[in-house]
Design a protein around this motif. Structure first.
Motif, mmCIF file in Angstrom:
data_model
loop_
_atom_site.group_PDB
_atom_site.id
_atom_site.type_symbol
_atom_site.label_atom_id
_atom_site.label_comp_id
_atom_site.label_asym_id
_atom_site.label_seq_id
_atom_site.Cartn_x
_atom_site.Cartn_y
_atom_site.Cartn_z
ATOM 1 N N PHE A 43 0.710 -0.987 -0.413
ATOM 2 C CA PHE A 43 0.516 0.263 0.187
ATOM 3 C C PHE A 43 0.558 1.196 -0.020
ATOM 4 N N PRO A 44 0.454 2.597 -0.637
ATOM 5 C CA PRO A 44 1.308 3.479 -1.295
ATOM 6 C C PRO A 44 1.150 4.042 -0.287
ATOM 7 N N LEU A 45 -0.361 4.174 0.548
ATOM 8 C CA LEU A 45 -0.562 4.912 2.235
ATOM 9 C C LEU A 45 0.394 4.732 3.225
ATOM 10 N N HIS A 46 1.228 3.812 3.111
ATOM 11 C CA HIS A 46 3.150 3.077 4.434
ATOM 12 C C HIS A 46 3.446 4.425 4.060
ATOM 13 N N GLN A 47 4.266 5.225 3.083
ATOM 14 C CA GLN A 47 5.099 5.848 2.760
ATOM 15 C C GLN A 47 4.216 6.776 2.782
ATOM 16 N N GLU A 48 3.187 7.295 2.459
ATOM 17 C CA GLU A 48 2.698 8.929 2.449
ATOM 18 C C GLU A 48 2.491 9.242 3.792
ATOM 19 N N LEU A 49 1.750 8.396 5.036
ATOM 20 C CA LEU A 49 1.319 8.879 6.382
ATOM 21 C C LEU A 49 2.705 8.602 6.795
ATOM 22 N N THR A 50 3.474 7.736 6.632
ATOM 23 C CA THR A 50 5.179 7.985 7.436
ATOM 24 C C THR A 50 5.818 9.167 7.274
ATOM 25 N N TYR A 51 5.671 9.706 5.924
ATOM 26 C CA TYR A 51 6.696 10.762 5.940
ATOM 27 C C TYR A 51 5.977 11.947 5.186
ATOM 28 N N LEU A 52 4.953 12.107 5.065
ATOM 29 C CA LEU A 52 3.701 13.337 5.043
ATOM 30 C C LEU A 52 3.586 14.289 6.118
ATOM 31 N N GLY A 67 11.482 -4.254 -1.878
ATOM 32 C CA GLY A 67 11.805 -3.197 -0.586
ATOM 33 C C GLY A 67 11.365 -1.734 -0.869
ATOM 34 N N ASP A 68 11.358 -1.448 0.421
ATOM 35 C CA ASP A 68 11.202 0.628 0.293
ATOM 36 C C ASP A 68 12.359 0.618 -0.019
ATOM 37 N N HIS A 69 12.629 2.248 -0.955
ATOM 38 C CA HIS A 69 13.378 2.703 -1.481
ATOM 39 C C HIS A 69 12.408 4.340 -1.294
ATOM 40 N N ALA A 70 13.204 5.157 -0.519
ATOM 41 C CA ALA A 70 11.943 6.211 -0.335
ATOM 42 C C ALA A 70 12.726 8.094 -0.527
ATOM 43 N N ARG A 100 6.054 2.233 -3.740
ATOM 44 C CA ARG A 100 5.469 1.469 -3.813
ATOM 45 C C ARG A 100 4.000 2.105 -4.884
ATOM 46 N N HIS A 101 4.926 0.844 -6.386
ATOM 47 C CA HIS A 101 4.441 2.075 -7.521
ATOM 48 C C HIS A 101 2.903 0.763 -7.121
ATOM 49 N N ILE A 102 2.112 1.309 -8.493
ATOM 50 C CA ILE A 102 0.090 0.609 -9.254
ATOM 51 C C ILE A 102 0.435 -0.271 -9.651
ATOM 52 N N VAL A 103 0.045 -0.452 -10.083
ATOM 53 C CA VAL A 103 0.295 -1.714 -10.794
ATOM 54 C C VAL A 103 -1.093 -0.767 -12.275
ATOM 55 N N ASN A 104 -0.808 -0.684 -12.955
ATOM 56 C CA ASN A 104 -1.966 -0.193 -13.806
ATOM 57 C C ASN A 104 -2.421 -1.051 -14.643
ATOM 58 N N PHE A 105 -3.954 -0.370 -14.880
ATOM 59 C CA PHE A 105 -5.050 -1.533 -15.352
ATOM 60 C C PHE A 105 -5.991 -1.343 -15.776
ATOM 61 N N HIS A 106 -6.247 -1.034 -17.311
ATOM 62 C CA HIS A 106 -7.171 -0.220 -18.058
ATOM 63 C C HIS A 106 -8.257 -1.249 -18.309
ATOM 64 N N SER A 112 15.570 9.079 7.918
ATOM 65 C CA SER A 112 14.997 7.141 7.449
ATOM 66 C C SER A 112 14.482 7.415 6.247
ATOM 67 N N ALA A 113 14.787 7.874 5.412
ATOM 68 C CA ALA A 113 14.920 8.040 3.762
ATOM 69 C C ALA A 113 15.659 7.735 3.223
ATOM 70 N N THR A 114 16.126 6.578 2.417
ATOM 71 C CA THR A 114 16.680 6.115 1.775
ATOM 72 C C THR A 114 18.047 6.693 1.024
#
Length: 442
Positions: free
Chosen positions: A144-153, A239-242, A298-304, A163-165
């Motif tokens: 979930f991208p929310l993990h990184q968003e809530l950690t840093y935003l 693994g996370d890279h930020a 934490r990229h989204i999987v593209n879907f059309h 804590s960033a890479t």
């Protein structure tokens, strides 16, 4: 307790996405102890809306998660009340309502509605997803991208730098708070521009090249054209890279972004209709103002969706792409000025000076239409050269020529008008409060 808004604007069937984003909301509440308001803004046709209501009703109850599913009538009722209170007269309110909830597809307007409703909900950030996307998995668990968003935003950049890479913060920006967090997508590139690329790479380069600023050096121009519309490629999560730095709009996708309220309560997105790409305005702005951002993987999987592969869906997207290339004539003049201004765009508290940006937008309306008309000639000729069903696109652009040129200019004038009223609208929304937005699970 920190309150955040996870939002899904949609106008098409996406029951699978609703279930998946419900899981992300639960993850955020449980992992971070925040109150997550899952906000689904639904402009779908009646039969699809009914299926969505069933999908929302099937979401399991979760502590800390409140779900709001608003159809257009419910959105309009909220927005009208806010517009009337803010503008003070019905004529101005009607005009603002038209810009916030137009009858045609607007990528910026749907997100602006989320911004205003998030203000009413008392949220400190908006986290945006799209209906045609899925999450990556690792070890059987969704990423979930929310993990990184809530950690840093919203955090002071110096406090989270270790804590960033990686960190590429501009000198003197460590005291500023992280204003934006974003990732991209993995998988196939946009199905529509991919077809152009496969048919004729040179024509693809000519069209995409129109989106770049004038004077871009050739070596960079080719690199940017090659990177456009491709997201993060076909890699998998390892693994996370930020990276903590001002985020380039080229490195994020609107299905995978989050913004701090100190940004979106001051400046909205362009409400242009049937025009892709204009909803990236705030990423250009925060980048040029050198506000700290968090770029994650934490990229989204593209879907059309299947609609994108129909003839009607194809034509609609190609016209939106063409309108984007016209809009960039105006937007690039604004971006040139924001880039030159740098962090002088910020006030003493490190917040964007909205009146300055509005002035740049208003000035752009006076751009000589000769350049815009030339762009349309280039685009139309390119589509005709591609042949096949692209000929229909060329014919459509020719038939709508005068209207397209007018709309490209008028869209910027509308944006300036909305910016003039935006902070008052945001403040009025915040004053309206949580009780004005119906929850379906309370």
């Amino acid at each position: 307790m920190r309150r955040v808004c996870l939002t899904l604007p949609t106008h098409r069937a996406c029951t699978g996405t609703i279930a998946a984003i419900g899981e992300e909301a639960t993850y955020g509440a449980q992992k971070f102890g925040v109150e997550v308001h899952l906000l689904i803004l639904d402009s779908s046709p009646t039969p699809v809306l009914a299926e969505h209501r069933k999908a929302v009703a099937a979401l399991p109850a979760s502590p800390g998660v409140t779900v709001h599913h608003l159809d257009e009538d419910e959105q309009r009722a909220f927005l009208r009340e806010v517009a009337v209170r803010s503008a003070g007269d019905s004529a101005s309110a009607d005009r603002l309502l038209e810009l916030m909830l137009p009858s045609r597809v607007s990528y910026g307007a749907c997100t602006n509605r989320a911004f205003l409703i998030a203000q009413a909900l008392g949220c400190t950030s908006v986290h945006r997803r799209d209906s045609d996307s899925r999450y990556q998995y690792a070890d059987g668990e969704p990423i979930f991208p929310l993990h990184q968003e809530l950690t840093y935003l919203g955090q002071r950049a110096d406090d989270v730098q270790k804590s960033a890479t990686r960190s590429k913060l501009p000198p003197g920006s460590g005291d500023r708070r992280v204003a934006v967090a974003g990732g991209s997508f993995v998988g196939e590139m946009s199905v529509d521009v991919a077809e152009i690329h496969d048919l004729d790479p040179d024509t693809y380069g000519e069209l995409v090249g129109l989106s770049l600023p004038e004077g871009t050096p050739e070596i960079w121009r080719n690199h940017l054209i090659d990177a456009s519309f491709r997201g993060a490629g076909n890699g998998t999560f390892d693994g996370d890279h930020a990276m903590l730095a001002p985020i380039s709009p080229m490195r994020v996708d609107m299905c995978n972004v989050a913004l701090d309220h100190e940004v979106y309560r001051r400046v909205p997105l362009p409400p242009a209709t049937d025009t892709i790409g204009t909803d990236y305005f705030l990423f250009h702005l925060t980048h040029d103002a050198r506000l700290p951002g968090l770029q994650h993987n934490r990229h989204i999987v593209n879907f059309h969706t299947e609609e994108r592969r129909t003839d009607a869906g194809f034509l609609a997207y190609q016209v939106r792409f063409a309108k984007f290339l016209l809009a960039k004539a105006y937007l690039n003049t604004v971006y040139a000025r924001t880039a030159e201004a740098g962090d002088t765009l910020l006030d003493a508290q490190g917040c964007v000076r909205a009146s300055v940006v509005a002035g740049y937008v208003r000035d752009s309306v006076a751009l000589d239409r000769t350049e815009v008309a030339h762009r349309l000639d280039v685009v139309q000729a390119a589509y005709r050269r591609l042949g096949g069903r692209f000929t229909t696109v060329a014919d459509t652009l020719a038939d709508r020529r005068s209207r397209l040129l007018d709309e490209a200019r008028d869209d910027m004038a509308d944006f300036a008008l909305l910016m003039d009223h935006w902070e008052a609208l945001a403040d009025t929304s915040a004053a309206a409060g949580l009780g004005q937005v119906r929850a379906v699970n309370r």
